[in-house]
Write a protein that holds these residues in place. Structure first.
Motif, short mmCIF file in Angstrom:
data_model
loop_
_atom_site.label_atom_id
_atom_site.label_comp_id
_atom_site.label_asym_id
_atom_site.label_seq_id
_atom_site.Cartn_x
_atom_site.Cartn_y
_atom_site.Cartn_z
N LEU A 1 67.60 5.73 18.24
CA LEU A 1 67.07 7.04 18.61
C LEU A 1 65.55 7.05 18.46
CD1 LEU A 1 67.17 10.04 19.31
CD2 LEU A 1 67.81 10.51 16.92
N ALA A 2 65.06 6.46 17.36
CA ALA A 2 63.61 6.41 17.13
C ALA A 2 62.90 5.65 18.25
CB ALA A 2 63.33 5.77 15.78
N VAL A 3 63.50 4.54 18.71
CA VAL A 3 62.89 3.77 19.79
C VAL A 3 62.80 4.59 21.07
CG1 VAL A 3 63.14 1.74 21.27
CG2 VAL A 3 63.56 1.54 18.81
N SER A 4 63.86 5.37 21.35
CA SER A 4 63.82 6.22 22.54
C SER A 4 62.75 7.30 22.42
CB SER A 4 65.19 6.86 22.77
OG SER A 4 66.14 5.90 23.19
N LEU A 5 62.66 7.88 21.23
CA LEU A 5 61.62 8.90 21.03
C LEU A 5 60.23 8.30 21.19
CD1 LEU A 5 63.15 10.74 17.93
CD2 LEU A 5 62.92 11.65 20.26
N ARG A 6 60.06 7.09 20.69
CA ARG A 6 58.75 6.44 20.82
C ARG A 6 58.45 6.16 22.29
NH1 ARG A 6 59.51 1.83 17.84
NH2 ARG A 6 59.63 0.52 19.70
N ALA A 7 59.47 5.76 23.06
CA ALA A 7 59.28 5.51 24.49
C ALA A 7 58.89 6.78 25.22
CB ALA A 7 60.55 4.93 25.09
N LEU A 8 59.27 7.92 24.64
CA LEU A 8 58.91 9.22 25.23
C LEU A 8 57.58 9.74 24.70
CD1 LEU A 8 62.44 10.86 25.04
CD2 LEU A 8 61.20 10.28 27.15
N GLY A 9 56.87 8.88 23.96
CA GLY A 9 55.57 9.28 23.43
C GLY A 9 55.65 10.16 22.20
N ARG A 10 56.79 10.12 21.48
CA ARG A 10 56.99 10.99 20.30
C ARG A 10 57.15 10.13 19.05
NH1 ARG A 10 61.91 13.95 23.13
NH2 ARG A 10 62.31 14.85 21.06
N ALA A 11 56.15 9.27 18.82
CA ALA A 11 56.21 8.36 17.68
C ALA A 11 56.21 9.10 16.36
CB ALA A 11 55.05 7.37 17.74
N GLY A 12 55.60 10.28 16.33
CA GLY A 12 55.59 11.08 15.09
C GLY A 12 57.00 11.47 14.66
N GLU A 13 57.88 11.76 15.64
CA GLU A 13 59.27 12.07 15.33
C GLU A 13 60.05 10.80 14.99
OE1 GLU A 13 61.27 14.80 18.14
OE2 GLU A 13 59.30 14.99 19.08
#
Length: 820
Positions: free
Chosen positions: A624-636
């Protein structure tokens, strides 16, 4: 003149008149007849003492209280402490050893002798006891302690004759005391804190941690604790040394007392009479106790003992054991004190034939108690969770050659269950033994040997030891194919597992044809909608993804998900696995926005089914974290990465390849957040773990090298990054080929570092090659294609060719806008 034991005196002159018991008052100063002083170190019993006191204060007429519990639990000492603390409220306090009717009579006679010395001159023991009962009937303000009553019937006639005063009964037997007393108190072992206090105060040794371990080994049993204290003080032994002796030879240490103590008070001897009585009353009860001594001390399901019904009434047997306080019994489970187990097992070890028969019976009972279905069926997990500690204890006791193939079946089943729970090391231990036993019993070419090999290899792979797993998978495949044929579903299973192992070794190209053959066999044998068909589809799709063919993998993932959800339901852990893998494929295809909800649903299912600390939960968090990072949401993503790392490191250890994955992904998120300084040491540690576990030429090692290099470049150290990029590119191109998307990533990252070093002319051809590979593999509109376009344009601009760069930047911008 009087001769002989208990002879009656013939009074010739002078005369001695007893008078009626009611005419004889209590001594003015009171009468206290207790067998010994109360112990000075007495802890952890405030509540039972208060309960006794409350009963006395609330009672009217005769008040009888029974205290029952395991031999050695401190019933006698509790009664002594009560009598010593409250003797001032009584005119007479008298103690009677009440093991038999004869000792009760003798104790009452002694009371008569103390109240009226003339009784000793002219009365027999029986007459004196009768006189004492008459005195108790006609007076109040007395406490009579009947210690260690064996059977209720021994004291019922006495209680029936008393109408005032207080009778305190101690007994091991838990049978019907509520019917003839005003209250019953079951005395349990000491609380751990009180047991530690008893040890430290008694020995004068200030080692609370060691005392806590020793108290646990002694089961917090007061007799065992006081025996240990006396021995350590007498021999000047440290608690640590006593603990070691206890572990090495529990039977000897539990049978050893100091010279000043009564040998019959040793823990082992305290229960010997009880066991003899039980064996006489019901031999099955002792057989049950022997079986229980081979299992964990608590929570043995009663139905596990059910098959013993062929040998007698199991309910009556466990009831008899419970009545003697040798076990604790509920309507569903049995518990045994660990020292009762130790003593019983010690006696059993002295009779090899009986010991081996007991081991085999325990194995058969556990085998029959296993739930239907495979251990990866979640429906059976609660039952396996209950059985697991009992298998662990039996496994530590039973030799492999005694248990035979039935033992291997138990070990293999529980090992498979432990694997499903993420306890891979425990699984490996069980499966290694199961394989050795099966191979010895059935031979090296038996299909069951192949099963054991396959399951052992699965655990090795889960522990990051895919290199050791591969030859086991190959051998299991050869055995199965020879025994069952090339088209058997089990052959497909062996093919698929070998392929998964090859993929873990970075050899997805070798894995693909094995996966395809396994899928064809399974679909032909079991049908297109079977869960095993879904598993084969899923594994083939993973290998295709590793080969950079995410477009081919996606429909397979979707079909595998549909089959699994229909067969197992929407909340099954395997459904979560299918969802998560589909999400990874979507992300690889540049569709992270579609991936995120699948990642979240997969995480919710896994956490609910397996718990928050399971390695699979960590995997879902990380994905899930990798997907969020791919969406530009590395803080989450960062807190999810950190939690995933903590779970994995705790479950699998600091040197596991999965721990390296978690470290790497956290470091990448930190890099995206502009915190390359924090990321660098994480990347270095991830690289060291991966290289040690998978080797210097594994594609994953290349990933670690490349990511470390990116972090160094972000820190302005492109000169250090360049050789890492070059090594990563060489490994990747050799392992995956020159046209793999990952090869394009390595080329592009090396080019960026070269540009940062002022060598944009060297960077340009690398960028162009990376763009061509990416566009061919992923398509012209993939977000990664946009990244390649943008990086090439930046290098062109650095070369003073901004006119060529502009259209590339515009195209990259259009792709990104389209994908968002």
């Amino acid at each position: 003149m009087q001769t002989g034991n208990n002879a009656r005196a013939q009074v010739l002159s002078g005369g001695v008149s007893l008078g009626t018991p009611g005419e004889i008052p209590a001594p003015p100063a009171g009468l206290v007849g207790l067998p010994k002083p109360a112990r000075r170190v007495f802890v952890g019993r405030a509540d039972p003492l208060d309960e006794l006191d409350e009963l006395v204060r609330a009672g009217a007429g005769v008040v009888a209280q029974a205290v029952h519990g395991l031999g050695g639990v401190g019933k006698t000492e509790l009664a002594l402490q009560y009598a010593h603390r409250h003797y001032d409220r009584y005119r007479v306090v008298w103690w009677v050893a009440a093991e038999t009717p004869e000792t009760v009579e003798a104790g009452l006679a002694q009371l008569a002798f103390r109240l009226h010395p003339g009784v000793q001159v002219i009365a027999t023991q029986t007459e004196a006891a009768t006189w004492a009962v008459g005195w108790l009937q006609s007076h109040d303000g007395w406490l009579l302690v009947l210690d260690n009553v064996e059977h209720r019937r021994q004291v019922e006639p006495l209680l029936g004759q008393l109408s005032r005063g207080h009778v305190l009964i101690t007994t091991r037997r838990d049978v019907g005391w509520e019917d003839i007393t005003d209250g019953c108190l079951r005395l349990d072992v000491l609380p751990p804190k009180a047991a530690v206090t008893l040890l430290t105060r008694g020995t004068g040794q200030t080692a609370p941690e060691t005392a806590g371990v020793l108290a646990g080994e002694l089961g917090c049993l007061p007799l065992a604790l006081t025996q240990a204290v006396a021995y350590m003080r007498h021999t000047r032994t440290s608690m640590n040394d006593y603990l070691q002796q206890l572990r090495e030879d529990p039977a000897q240490i539990l049978d050893t007392v100091t010279p000043a103590d009564d040998a019959q008070r040793a823990v082992a001897r305290t229960w010997s009479v009880t066991m003899t009585d039980i064996a006489r009353d019901d031999p099955l009860a002792i057989r049950v106790l022997r079986i229980l001594s081979c299992l964990a001390p608590e929570d043995v399901p009663r139905d596990v003992l059910g098959p013993l019904a062929d040998s007698g009434d199991v309910g009556a047997a466990v009831g008899l054991l419970a009545s003697h306080s040798m076990i604790t019994l509920t309507d569903t489970a049995v518990a045994v004190h660990r020292l009762v187990q130790a003593v019983t097992l010690s006696q059993l070890q002295q009779q090899p034939e009986m010991r081996d028969d007991t081991f085999r019976t325990a194995i058969d009972l556990l085998n029959q108690a296993r739930p239907d279905g495979a251990p990866d069926d979640v429906v059976g997990w609660p039952r396996y969770a209950v059985l697991s500690p009992h298998v662990a204890v039996l496994a530590a006791l039973c030799p492999d050659d005694t248990g035979g193939e039935a033992f291997a079946s138990v070990l293999g089943g529980i090992g498979f269950y432990e694997w499903t729970q993420g306890r891979y090391r425990q699984a490996l231990d069980y499966e290694s033994r199961a394989l050795a036993i099966t191979e010895a019993a059935l031979g090296p070419d038996h299909p069951t040997t192949a099963i054991r090999l396959g399951n052992l290899a699965v655990s090795l792979r889960a522990l990051g030891r895919a290199g050791e797993a591969e030859p086991m998978y190959r051998r299991a495949l050869a055995i199965t194919e020879a025994a069952l044929g090339p088209d058997h579903p089990d052959t497909a299973l062996r093919l698929d597992n070998l392929a998964v192992s090859l993929r873990a070794l970075g050899r997805a190209g070798e894995a693909e044809p094995l996966h395809r053959r396994a899928l064809a066999i399974t679909e032909a044998a079991l049908g297109p909608d079977h869960p095993d068909t879904a598993l084969r589809l899923n594994n083939l799709a993973v290998s295709l993804g590793d080969l950079g063919r995410a477009g081919e993998a996606e429909p397979m993932y979707r079909r595998a998900l549909a089959i699994t959800e229909a067969a197992l339901g929407p909340d099954h852990p395997t459904t979560a696995l299918r969802l998560d893998n589909l999400a990874v494929s979507l992300r690889d295809l540049g569709r992270a926005g579609e991936a995120e909800p699948s990642n979240r649903r997969a995480l919710a299912i896994t956490e609910a089914a397996l718990g928050p600390d399971h390695p699979d939960t960590a995997l879902r968090l990380d994905n899930l974290a990798v997907s969020l990072r791919a969406l530009g949401r590395a803080g989450e993503a960062e807190p999810l990465n950190r939690r995933a790392l903590a779970i994995t490191e705790a479950a699998l250890g600091p040197d596991h390849p999965d721990t390296a994955i978690r470290l790497n992904n956290l470091a990448v998120s930190l890099g995206d957040l502009g915190r390359a300084g924090e990321a660098e040491p994480l990347h270095r540690r991830a690289l060291a773990i991966t290289e040690a576990a998978l080797g210097p030429d594994h594609p994953t090692t290349a990933t670690r090298l490349d990511n470390l290099a990116v972090s160094l470049r972000a820190l302005g150290r492109a000169d250090e990054a360049e050789p890492l990029h070059r090594r990563a590119l060489a490994i990747t191109e050799t392992a995956l080929g020159p046209d793999h998307p990952t090869t394009a990533t390595r080329l592009d990252n090396l080019a960026v570092s070269l540009r940062d070093l002022g060598r944009a002319d060297e960077a340009e051809p690398l960028h162009r090659r990376a763009l061509a590979i990416t566009e061919t593999a992923l398509g012209p509109d993939h977000p990664t294609t946009a990244t390649r376009l943008n990086n090439l344009a930046t290098s062109l601009r650095a070369l003073g060719r901004a006119d060529e760069a502009e259209p590339l930047h515009r195209r990259a911008l259009a792709i990104r806008a389209k994908s968002m």
